[in-house]
Design an enzyme around this catalytic site. Structure first.
Site, PDB file in Angstrom:
ATOM      1  N   ASP A 179       0.862  -1.184   0.000  1.00  0.00           N
ATOM      2  CA  ASP A 179       0.000   0.000   0.000  1.00  0.00           C
ATOM      3  C   ASP A 179       0.898   1.234   0.000  1.00  0.00           C
ATOM      4  OD1 ASP A 179      -2.053   1.787   0.190  1.00  0.00           O
ATOM      5  OD2 ASP A 179      -2.727   1.170   2.186  1.00  0.00           O
ATOM      6  N   ASP A 229      -2.664   2.504  -6.118  1.00  0.00           N
ATOM      7  CA  ASP A 229      -1.653   2.549  -5.058  1.00  0.00           C
ATOM      8  C   ASP A 229      -1.644   1.328  -4.146  1.00  0.00           C
ATOM      9  OD1 ASP A 229      -4.101   3.058  -3.902  1.00  0.00           O
ATOM     10  OD2 ASP A 229      -3.350   4.589  -2.529  1.00  0.00           O
ATOM     11  N   GLU A 230      -2.308   0.247  -4.572  1.00  0.00           N
ATOM     12  CA  GLU A 230      -2.440  -0.889  -3.668  1.00  0.00           C
ATOM     13  C   GLU A 230      -2.536  -2.186  -4.468  1.00  0.00           C
ATOM     14  OE1 GLU A 230      -5.300  -2.022   0.169  1.00  0.00           O
ATOM     15  OE2 GLU A 230      -5.837  -0.387  -1.193  1.00  0.00           O
TER      16      GLU A 230
END
Length: 217
Positions: free
Chosen positions: A24, A118-119
């Protein structure tokens, strides 16, 4: 990816054989803006619209100290943090960096499950570099992301996709914490019985571990 099915049977041998990493990026949109604009560094930044009906898409850690968070109405965010700096989102830039980070993932495993820009989850059970410990892979990925993009990431490591993204931790920033397998089993059972409550997002730059003993996964 099918890892949930293969990893669900705590405490079976199959569940212990899986090695899942959850990556993350820390305050991704806001961190990109602070990286690209030195004048924003160390200041409370919100990515999103500043108008009355605007919404915060992401907040820097400086802004979060005032209670500003994503999905918050901009007018509320400004009330909480009068010095808040609003920046218009640059999704093309975020997508380009996300692809760059995904290329780093691909150096270790082809089994990548993106959740957003983003993850992502990575199954590193059979990784391309033949590294035994998933925690070592997680730390290498975090270090490479930092070196190549100037951004920081948090990482969680466990035997299935649920635990690494929600395991509570009290480790210091940028540290790796370990939790006994029995604790992982309790968390898994609690989740299935509906009594598990997540503790919120992990502190910045942290590597979380759920394992039978430190360094065993």
């Amino acid at each position: 990816m099918g890892t949930e099915e293969r990893a669900e049977g705590f405490p079976g041998e199959a569940s212990r054989s899986r090695k899942i990493i959850h990556i993350d990026m820390d305050a991704f949109y806001a961190s990109v803006e602070q990286r690209d604009n030195p004048e924003l560094r160390g200041k409370p930044v919100a990515v999103g619209g500043s108008r009355e009906r605007g919404v915060v898409a992401a907040a820097s850690y400086e802004a979060r100290k005032f209670g500003v968070h994503s999905a918050m109405p901009s007018i509320t965010a400004k009330r909480k943090c009068p010095d808040l700096i609003f920046v218009k989102p640059r999704f093309d830039a975020y997508k380009a960096i996300s692809l760059q980070i995904r290329e780093i993932f691909a150096e270790y495993t082809p089994v990548i499950e993106p959740l957003s820009l983003d993850e992502a989850y990575l199954d590193v059970t059979e990784n391309l570099k033949g590294i035994v410990l998933a925690t070592q892979i997680a730390e290498e990925i975090r270090a490479t992301i930092r070196a190549e993009t100037g951004l920081s990431a948090s990482a969680g490591v466990s035997y299935n996709k649920f635990l690494p993204s929600s395991l509570p931790t009290t480790a210091s920033r940028t540290a790796c914490s370990s939790s006994p397998l029995k604790r992982a089993q309790r968390s898994s059972r609690a989740c299935r019985s509906g009594s598990f409550t997540a503790s919120g997002p992990p502190p910045r730059g942290r590597c979380r571990l759920s394992a039978s003993k430190p360094g065993s996964i």
